[in-house]
Design a protein around this motif. Structure first.
Motif, PDB file in Angstrom:
ATOM      1  N   SER A 136     -70.947 -43.511 -14.083  1.00  0.00           N
ATOM      2  CA  SER A 136     -70.162 -42.945 -12.986  1.00  0.00           C
ATOM      3  C   SER A 136     -70.537 -41.488 -12.689  1.00  0.00           C
ATOM      4  CB  SER A 136     -68.674 -43.021 -13.305  1.00  0.00           C
ATOM      5  OG  SER A 136     -68.347 -42.166 -14.371  1.00  0.00           O
ATOM      6  N   HIS A 137     -70.272 -41.087 -11.439  1.00  0.00           N
ATOM      7  CA  HIS A 137     -70.476 -39.706 -10.997  1.00  0.00           C
ATOM      8  C   HIS A 137     -69.327 -38.849 -11.534  1.00  0.00           C
ATOM      9  CE1 HIS A 137     -70.879 -36.282  -8.222  1.00  0.00           C
ATOM     10  NE2 HIS A 137     -72.149 -36.663  -8.099  1.00  0.00           N
ATOM     11  N   PRO A 138     -69.574 -37.582 -11.832  1.00  0.00           N
ATOM     12  CA  PRO A 138     -68.488 -36.721 -12.326  1.00  0.00           C
ATOM     13  C   PRO A 138     -67.265 -36.687 -11.410  1.00  0.00           C
ATOM     14  CG  PRO A 138     -70.601 -35.632 -12.645  1.00  0.00           C
ATOM     15  CD  PRO A 138     -70.880 -36.896 -11.888  1.00  0.00           C
ATOM     16  N   VAL A 139     -67.467 -36.839 -10.111  1.00  0.00           N
ATOM     17  CA  VAL A 139     -66.336 -36.852  -9.177  1.00  0.00           C
ATOM     18  C   VAL A 139     -65.438 -38.059  -9.449  1.00  0.00           C
ATOM     19  CG1 VAL A 139     -65.650 -36.994  -6.750  1.00  0.00           C
ATOM     20  CG2 VAL A 139     -67.633 -35.605  -7.411  1.00  0.00           C
ATOM     21  N   VAL A 140     -66.071 -39.189  -9.762  1.00  0.00           N
ATOM     22  CA  VAL A 140     -65.295 -40.393 -10.064  1.00  0.00           C
ATOM     23  C   VAL A 140     -64.440 -40.165 -11.312  1.00  0.00           C
ATOM     24  CG1 VAL A 140     -65.432 -42.841 -10.659  1.00  0.00           C
ATOM     25  CG2 VAL A 140     -67.007 -41.870  -8.986  1.00  0.00           C
ATOM     26  N   LYS A 141     -65.001 -39.512 -12.305  1.00  0.00           N
ATOM     27  CA  LYS A 141     -64.246 -39.237 -13.527  1.00  0.00           C
ATOM     28  C   LYS A 141     -63.040 -38.345 -13.241  1.00  0.00           C
ATOM     29  CE  LYS A 141     -68.282 -39.558 -16.568  1.00  0.00           C
ATOM     30  NZ  LYS A 141     -69.131 -38.842 -17.545  1.00  0.00           N
ATOM     31  N   LYS A 142     -63.220 -37.357 -12.384  1.00  0.00           N
ATOM     32  CA  LYS A 142     -62.122 -36.453 -12.058  1.00  0.00           C
ATOM     33  C   LYS A 142     -60.980 -37.179 -11.350  1.00  0.00           C
ATOM     34  CE  LYS A 142     -64.896 -32.227 -11.752  1.00  0.00           C
ATOM     35  NZ  LYS A 142     -65.357 -31.105 -10.873  1.00  0.00           N
ATOM     36  N   ILE A 143     -61.309 -38.274 -10.666  1.00  0.00           N
ATOM     37  CA  ILE A 143     -60.274 -39.041  -9.966  1.00  0.00           C
ATOM     38  C   ILE A 143     -59.628 -40.055 -10.905  1.00  0.00           C
ATOM     39  CG2 ILE A 143     -59.841 -40.683  -8.095  1.00  0.00           C
ATOM     40  CD1 ILE A 143     -62.144 -39.337  -6.562  1.00  0.00           C
ATOM     41  N   VAL A 144     -60.460 -40.743 -11.708  1.00  0.00           N
ATOM     42  CA  VAL A 144     -59.970 -41.853 -12.523  1.00  0.00           C
ATOM     43  C   VAL A 144     -59.130 -41.378 -13.700  1.00  0.00           C
ATOM     44  CG1 VAL A 144     -60.658 -43.776 -14.012  1.00  0.00           C
ATOM     45  CG2 VAL A 144     -61.842 -43.381 -11.847  1.00  0.00           C
ATOM     46  N   PHE A 145     -59.534 -40.339 -14.384  1.00  0.00           N
ATOM     47  CA  PHE A 145     -58.822 -39.894 -15.572  1.00  0.00           C
ATOM     48  C   PHE A 145     -57.373 -39.484 -15.287  1.00  0.00           C
ATOM     49  CE2 PHE A 145     -63.051 -38.785 -17.790  1.00  0.00           C
ATOM     50  CZ  PHE A 145     -63.126 -40.083 -18.283  1.00  0.00           C
ATOM     51  N   PRO A 146     -57.107 -38.709 -14.229  1.00  0.00           N
ATOM     52  CA  PRO A 146     -55.689 -38.427 -13.917  1.00  0.00           C
ATOM     53  C   PRO A 146     -54.895 -39.678 -13.575  1.00  0.00           C
ATOM     54  CG  PRO A 146     -57.123 -36.853 -12.818  1.00  0.00           C
ATOM     55  CD  PRO A 146     -58.007 -37.916 -13.389  1.00  0.00           C
ATOM     56  N   VAL A 147     -55.538 -40.639 -12.909  1.00  0.00           N
ATOM     57  CA  VAL A 147     -54.855 -41.894 -12.586  1.00  0.00           C
ATOM     58  C   VAL A 147     -54.485 -42.642 -13.864  1.00  0.00           C
ATOM     59  CG1 VAL A 147     -55.120 -44.162 -11.496  1.00  0.00           C
ATOM     60  CG2 VAL A 147     -55.918 -42.107 -10.325  1.00  0.00           C
ATOM     61  N   LEU A 148     -55.386 -42.662 -14.832  1.00  0.00           N
ATOM     62  CA  LEU A 148     -55.100 -43.311 -16.110  1.00  0.00           C
ATOM     63  C   LEU A 148     -53.942 -42.620 -16.829  1.00  0.00           C
ATOM     64  CD1 LEU A 148     -58.712 -43.969 -17.455  1.00  0.00           C
ATOM     65  CD2 LEU A 148     -57.118 -45.651 -16.547  1.00  0.00           C
TER      66      LEU A 148
END
Length: 302
Positions: A102-114
């Motif tokens: 994944s792209h770092p931007v995706v991580k920044k979105i997914v981790f808060p959602v988790l």
């Protein structure tokens, strides 16, 4: 002067060591105290009925003095196992994608959602399951396999539980995969391995003991979940013969009936025995998983 400072440091180390030892002992003592307390409160029903009959009988009629826990035990095991079977592959592949592709931007979105999903109260999951999953099971999935199902079923409870434990699994899996040295991945790639082969043969193999430990933690969490399961499983006494049947797990039995325990003889002791069964099952599962984990670690060290 230096000798005095050294003695002080040694004294502090000894005091801190004993404090940590005492705190560790208190943790173990709390576990034994919990088990002893549940056993003591269950002693009345254990004296009145044979243990084998309590564990293997399916008859549950407190008004008639019949206390059989086998259907509740099976319901708890079925719901938990099915939830973990559904959640682990999703969480594992999600964690691999986040760490490997994944792209770092995706991580920044997914981790808060988790984090948000992990912090949602179980009653909200229960309401979500009642409003959306139950009608979907009853109107869409159920008619494909059976003539009728209310939607309050083993499958519904497992879906809700799997959604609840996925954030925990993904977070722990990501932490595990992040510990893999980049050199191992680069060495695998230099030998001509694809990214999927590297993930499967290097990353997963290296952290497999941690994966087992993570699954154990998720099972323990799912096994004792009460409110969400209580709201969507149907709470009907009986052995389920398909995922579309209603079930009655042990946590739901305790939560549903604890307020009525004083109205019937042996009821309080029966519910305490249900809690004791839950305690022992989780304890046994953790012990067995630790044995498996030890064997896996030993194998990979060789």
């Amino acid at each position: 002067m230096q000798s005095l400072l050294l003695k002080r440091r040694i004294l502090k180390d000894r005091i801190l060591g004993r404090i940590m030892l005492a705190l560790t002992g208190m943790s173990l003592l709390a576990l034994f105290a919990m088990g002893a307390g549940l056993f003591y409160k269950s002693s009345a029903i254990l004296k009145a009925y044979p243990l084998w009959n309590l564990l293997t009988s399916t008859e549950w009629s407190p008004l008639n003095g019949e206390f059989g826990f086998w259907s509740f035990i099976l319901s708890s095991i079925y719901v938990t196992v099915l939830a973990v079977v559904m959640a682990v592959p999703i969480a594992l592949l999600t964690a691999l994608f986040l760490t490997e592709r994944s792209h770092p931007v995706v991580k920044k979105i997914v981790f808060p959602v988790l984090d948000i999903l992990a912090g949602i109260p179980s009653v909200v999951y229960g309401l979500w399951g009642t409003l959306l999953i139950v009608p979907w099971i009853a109107d869409t999935v159920g008619p494909l396999f059976v003539d009728y199902t209310s939607g309050y079923s083993l499958l519904t409870g497992s879906i809700i539980l799997s959604v609840m434990i996925i954030p925990l699994l993904v977070s722990l899996f990501v932490e595990l995969f992040s510990t893999i040295p980049a050199d191992l991945k680069e060495a695998s790639a230099s030998l001509g391995a694809t990214q999927w082969q590297t993930s499967r043969l290097v990353v997963l193999r290296k952290v497999s003991p941690g994966i087992i430990a993570t699954i154990v933690l998720a099972v323990s969490k799912a096994f004792g979940e009460t409110l969400a399961v209580l709201m969507v499983c149907g709470n009907m006494v009986g052995i389920p013969h398909s995922p579309l049947d209603s079930v009655y797990p042990l946590p739901a039995l305790i939560a549903n009936n604890y307020g009525e325990m004083l109205s019937l003889p042996m009821y309080e002791s029966a519910l305490m025995f249900a809690a004791l069964i839950l305690f022992v099952l989780i304890l046994l599962f953790n012990v067995l998983s630790r044995i498996v984990l030890h064997n896996v670690e030993k194998k990979f060290k060789l």
